[in-house]
Design a protein around this motif. Structure first.
Motif, PDB file in Angstrom:
ATOM      1  N   VAL A  83       0.861  -1.180   0.000  1.00 55.92           N
ATOM      2  CA  VAL A  83       0.000   0.000   0.000  1.00 55.92           C
ATOM      3  C   VAL A  83       0.897   1.230   0.000  1.00 55.92           C
ATOM      4  CG1 VAL A  83      -1.754   1.278   1.279  1.00 55.92           C
ATOM      5  CG2 VAL A  83      -1.848  -1.219   1.208  1.00 55.92           C
ATOM      6  N   PHE A  84       0.574   2.172  -0.871  1.00 58.36           N
ATOM      7  CA  PHE A  84       1.407   3.353  -1.058  1.00 58.36           C
ATOM      8  C   PHE A  84       0.620   4.630  -0.781  1.00 58.36           C
ATOM      9  CE2 PHE A  84       2.514   0.005  -4.052  1.00 58.36           C
ATOM     10  CZ  PHE A  84       3.844  -0.221  -3.721  1.00 58.36           C
ATOM     11  N   PRO A  85       1.116   5.476   0.118  1.00 56.56           N
ATOM     12  CA  PRO A  85       0.473   6.779   0.319  1.00 56.56           C
ATOM     13  C   PRO A  85       0.607   7.620  -0.941  1.00 56.56           C
ATOM     14  CG  PRO A  85       2.091   6.323   2.051  1.00 56.56           C
ATOM     15  CD  PRO A  85       2.267   5.288   0.996  1.00 56.56           C
ATOM     16  N   ARG A  86      -0.384   8.419  -1.201  1.00 57.48           N
ATOM     17  CA  ARG A  86      -0.377   9.356  -2.322  1.00 57.48           C
ATOM     18  C   ARG A  86      -0.529  10.770  -1.767  1.00 57.48           C
ATOM     19  NH1 ARG A  86       1.670   5.669  -4.973  1.00 57.48           N
ATOM     20  NH2 ARG A  86       0.636   4.689  -6.749  1.00 57.48           N
ATOM     21  N   PRO A  87      -0.264  11.785  -2.567  1.00 56.16           N
ATOM     22  CA  PRO A  87      -0.439  13.166  -2.067  1.00 56.16           C
ATOM     23  C   PRO A  87      -1.873  13.403  -1.602  1.00 56.16           C
ATOM     24  CG  PRO A  87       0.776  13.159  -4.133  1.00 56.16           C
ATOM     25  CD  PRO A  87       0.279  11.758  -3.930  1.00 56.16           C
ATOM     26  N   VAL A  88      -2.007  14.231  -0.575  1.00 57.33           N
ATOM     27  CA  VAL A  88      -3.340  14.545  -0.053  1.00 57.33           C
ATOM     28  C   VAL A  88      -4.134  15.335  -1.080  1.00 57.33           C
ATOM     29  CG1 VAL A  88      -2.631  14.542   2.375  1.00 57.33           C
ATOM     30  CG2 VAL A  88      -2.625  16.679   1.086  1.00 57.33           C
ATOM     31  N   ILE A  89      -5.429  15.227  -0.958  1.00 55.56           N
ATOM     32  CA  ILE A  89      -6.355  16.027  -1.750  1.00 55.56           C
ATOM     33  C   ILE A  89      -6.733  17.225  -0.888  1.00 55.56           C
ATOM     34  CG2 ILE A  89      -8.687  16.109  -2.690  1.00 55.56           C
ATOM     35  CD1 ILE A  89      -8.353  13.113  -3.361  1.00 55.56           C
ATOM     36  N   LEU A  90      -6.573  18.407  -1.443  1.00 50.29           N
ATOM     37  CA  LEU A  90      -6.883  19.624  -0.701  1.00 50.29           C
ATOM     38  C   LEU A  90      -8.223  20.187  -1.141  1.00 50.29           C
ATOM     39  CD1 LEU A  90      -3.387  21.330  -0.868  1.00 50.29           C
ATOM     40  CD2 LEU A  90      -4.372  20.072   1.063  1.00 50.29           C
ATOM     41  N   LEU A 148      -8.517   5.372  15.778  1.00 47.09           N
ATOM     42  CA  LEU A 148      -7.099   5.370  16.157  1.00 47.09           C
ATOM     43  C   LEU A 148      -6.130   5.193  14.976  1.00 47.09           C
ATOM     44  CD1 LEU A 148      -7.309   3.333  19.490  1.00 47.09           C
ATOM     45  CD2 LEU A 148      -7.375   5.807  19.183  1.00 47.09           C
ATOM     46  N   THR A 149      -6.605   5.296  13.740  1.00 46.25           N
ATOM     47  CA  THR A 149      -5.678   5.142  12.610  1.00 46.25           C
ATOM     48  C   THR A 149      -4.658   6.270  12.562  1.00 46.25           C
ATOM     49  OG1 THR A 149      -7.241   6.197  11.104  1.00 46.25           O
ATOM     50  CG2 THR A 149      -7.238   3.788  11.169  1.00 46.25           C
ATOM     51  N   SER A 150      -5.053   7.489  12.931  1.00 42.44           N
ATOM     52  CA  SER A 150      -4.093   8.598  12.926  1.00 42.44           C
ATOM     53  C   SER A 150      -2.990   8.360  13.943  1.00 42.44           C
ATOM     54  CB  SER A 150      -4.792   9.928  13.215  1.00 42.44           C
ATOM     55  OG  SER A 150      -5.648  10.267  12.158  1.00 42.44           O
ATOM     56  N   HIS A 151      -3.360   7.809  15.090  1.00 40.65           N
ATOM     57  CA  HIS A 151      -2.345   7.508  16.105  1.00 40.65           C
ATOM     58  C   HIS A 151      -1.398   6.418  15.609  1.00 40.65           C
ATOM     59  CE1 HIS A 151      -4.120  10.067  19.139  1.00 40.65           C
ATOM     60  NE2 HIS A 151      -5.297   9.513  18.886  1.00 40.65           N
ATOM     61  N   ALA A 152      -1.947   5.387  14.992  1.00 39.05           N
ATOM     62  CA  ALA A 152      -1.113   4.307  14.447  1.00 39.05           C
ATOM     63  C   ALA A 152      -0.189   4.836  13.360  1.00 39.05           C
ATOM     64  CB  ALA A 152      -1.984   3.185  13.902  1.00 39.05           C
ATOM     65  N   ALA A 153      -0.719   5.680  12.496  1.00 34.81           N
ATOM     66  CA  ALA A 153       0.090   6.243  11.410  1.00 34.81           C
ATOM     67  C   ALA A 153       1.215   7.099  11.962  1.00 34.81           C
ATOM     68  CB  ALA A 153      -0.788   7.066  10.472  1.00 34.81           C
ATOM     69  N   ARG A 183       1.947  17.429   6.722  1.00 35.30           N
ATOM     70  CA  ARG A 183       1.925  17.175   5.289  1.00 35.30           C
ATOM     71  C   ARG A 183       1.632  15.708   4.965  1.00 35.30           C
ATOM     72  NH1 ARG A 183       6.880  18.568   4.138  1.00 35.30           N
ATOM     73  NH2 ARG A 183       7.672  16.483   3.841  1.00 35.30           N
ATOM     74  N   GLU A 184       2.071  14.789   5.816  1.00 33.44           N
ATOM     75  CA  GLU A 184       2.023  13.369   5.478  1.00 33.44           C
ATOM     76  C   GLU A 184       1.032  12.536   6.279  1.00 33.44           C
ATOM     77  OE1 GLU A 184       6.013  11.855   5.743  1.00 33.44           O
ATOM     78  OE2 GLU A 184       6.817  13.554   4.625  1.00 33.44           O
ATOM     79  N   LEU A 185       0.569  13.030   7.417  1.00 29.67           N
ATOM     80  CA  LEU A 185      -0.230  12.198   8.312  1.00 29.67           C
ATOM     81  C   LEU A 185      -1.530  11.706   7.683  1.00 29.67           C
ATOM     82  CD1 LEU A 185      -0.530  10.876  11.068  1.00 29.67           C
ATOM     83  CD2 LEU A 185      -1.602  12.992  11.880  1.00 29.67           C
ATOM     84  N   ASP A 186      -2.216  12.549   6.923  1.00 29.04           N
ATOM     85  CA  ASP A 186      -3.508  12.143   6.359  1.00 29.04           C
ATOM     86  C   ASP A 186      -3.364  10.966   5.398  1.00 29.04           C
ATOM     87  OD1 ASP A 186      -5.183  14.161   7.644  1.00 29.04           O
ATOM     88  OD2 ASP A 186      -4.021  15.569   6.443  1.00 29.04           O
ATOM     89  N   SER A 187      -2.358  11.010   4.536  1.00 28.04           N
ATOM     90  CA  SER A 187      -2.167   9.888   3.609  1.00 28.04           C
ATOM     91  C   SER A 187      -1.599   8.665   4.317  1.00 28.04           C
ATOM     92  CB  SER A 187      -1.299  10.309   2.425  1.00 28.04           C
ATOM     93  OG  SER A 187      -2.054  11.152   1.573  1.00 28.04           O
ATOM     94  N   GLU A 188      -0.814   8.871   5.360  1.00 31.15           N
ATOM     95  CA  GLU A 188      -0.350   7.726   6.157  1.00 31.15           C
ATOM     96  C   GLU A 188      -1.542   7.078   6.872  1.00 31.15           C
ATOM     97  OE1 GLU A 188       2.543   6.078   6.420  1.00 31.15           O
ATOM     98  OE2 GLU A 188       3.349   7.347   4.844  1.00 31.15           O
ATOM     99  N   SER A 189      -2.485   7.885   7.328  1.00 30.62           N
ATOM    100  CA  SER A 189      -3.704   7.343   7.936  1.00 30.62           C
ATOM    101  C   SER A 189      -4.518   6.577   6.905  1.00 30.62           C
ATOM    102  CB  SER A 189      -4.554   8.469   8.537  1.00 30.62           C
ATOM    103  OG  SER A 189      -3.872   9.084   9.604  1.00 30.62           O
ATOM    104  N   ALA A 190      -4.585   7.096   5.681  1.00 28.62           N
ATOM    105  CA  ALA A 190      -5.284   6.389   4.606  1.00 28.62           C
ATOM    106  C   ALA A 190      -4.611   5.047   4.327  1.00 28.62           C
ATOM    107  CB  ALA A 190      -5.319   7.244   3.340  1.00 28.62           C
ATOM    108  N   ARG A 191      -3.290   5.016   4.447  1.00 28.52           N
ATOM    109  CA  ARG A 191      -2.557   3.759   4.256  1.00 28.52           C
ATOM    110  C   ARG A 191      -2.973   2.743   5.315  1.00 28.52           C
ATOM    111  NH1 ARG A 191       1.267   1.571   6.827  1.00 28.52           N
ATOM    112  NH2 ARG A 191       1.828   3.457   7.955  1.00 28.52           N
TER     113      ARG A 191
END
Length: 150
Positions: free
Chosen positions: A37-44, A109-114, A128-136
């Motif tokens: 699974v690969f994080p991608r740039p966030v959607i703003l 708790l996905t944000s905490h795990a990420a 910059r990266e937490l949202d896509s890491e949470s999506a991962r």
């Protein structure tokens, strides 16, 4: 098409995970085997720009995915949070742009795990990266659920 669970979700092919946010929406994509699974740039979210749902549909087309998974914010007791209504509204709007199957998974708790997996990083990197890491993390959890259904 919004599915009630993962029973009818495609078992093979690339899928996209979404960590919806009012300002920033995290995105992650699996490979076709769903081993990685690969994080991608966030959607703003931008005033006057394409809606978040439209942007998710564009990413889904570009990434050639077969399904979409949204993290659904829930309280620790399992009840949906107030934000869940906005997530469901985004998914409903997304149905106007694509006929891909859409499913939800608890994102508690996905944000905490990420953030734990990101380790020690600068605050600017976290923002910059937490949202896509949470999506991962959301997508990895969904893949685990789908595998258990085989």
């Amino acid at each position: 098409m919004i599915l009630p669970n993962f029973n009818d979700f495609p078992r093979v092919g690339r899928i996209i995970g979404i960590d919806w946010g009012a300002r920033r929406t995290g995105v992650a994509v699996s490979d076709a085997s769903r081993e990685f699974v690969f994080p991608r740039p966030v959607i703003l979210a931008r005033r006057g720009g394409a809606s978040i749902a439209r942007q998710i549909a564009d990413v889904a087309i570009a990434e050639q995915v077969v399904g979409i998974v949204f993290g659904l914010p829930c309280h620790l007791d399992g009840c949906e949070s107030e934000t869940a209504m906005s997530v469901r509204a985004c998914a409903t709007e997304l149905c106007t742009y694509t006929d891909l199957p859409i499913a939800f998974i608890d994102e508690t708790l996905t944000s905490h795990a990420a953030q734990d997996e990101m380790g020690r990083v600068r605050v600017s990197d976290i923002k910059r990266e937490l949202d896509s890491e949470s999506a991962r993390v959301i997508l990895e959890n969904a893949i685990a659920v789908i595998r258990r259904l085989k």
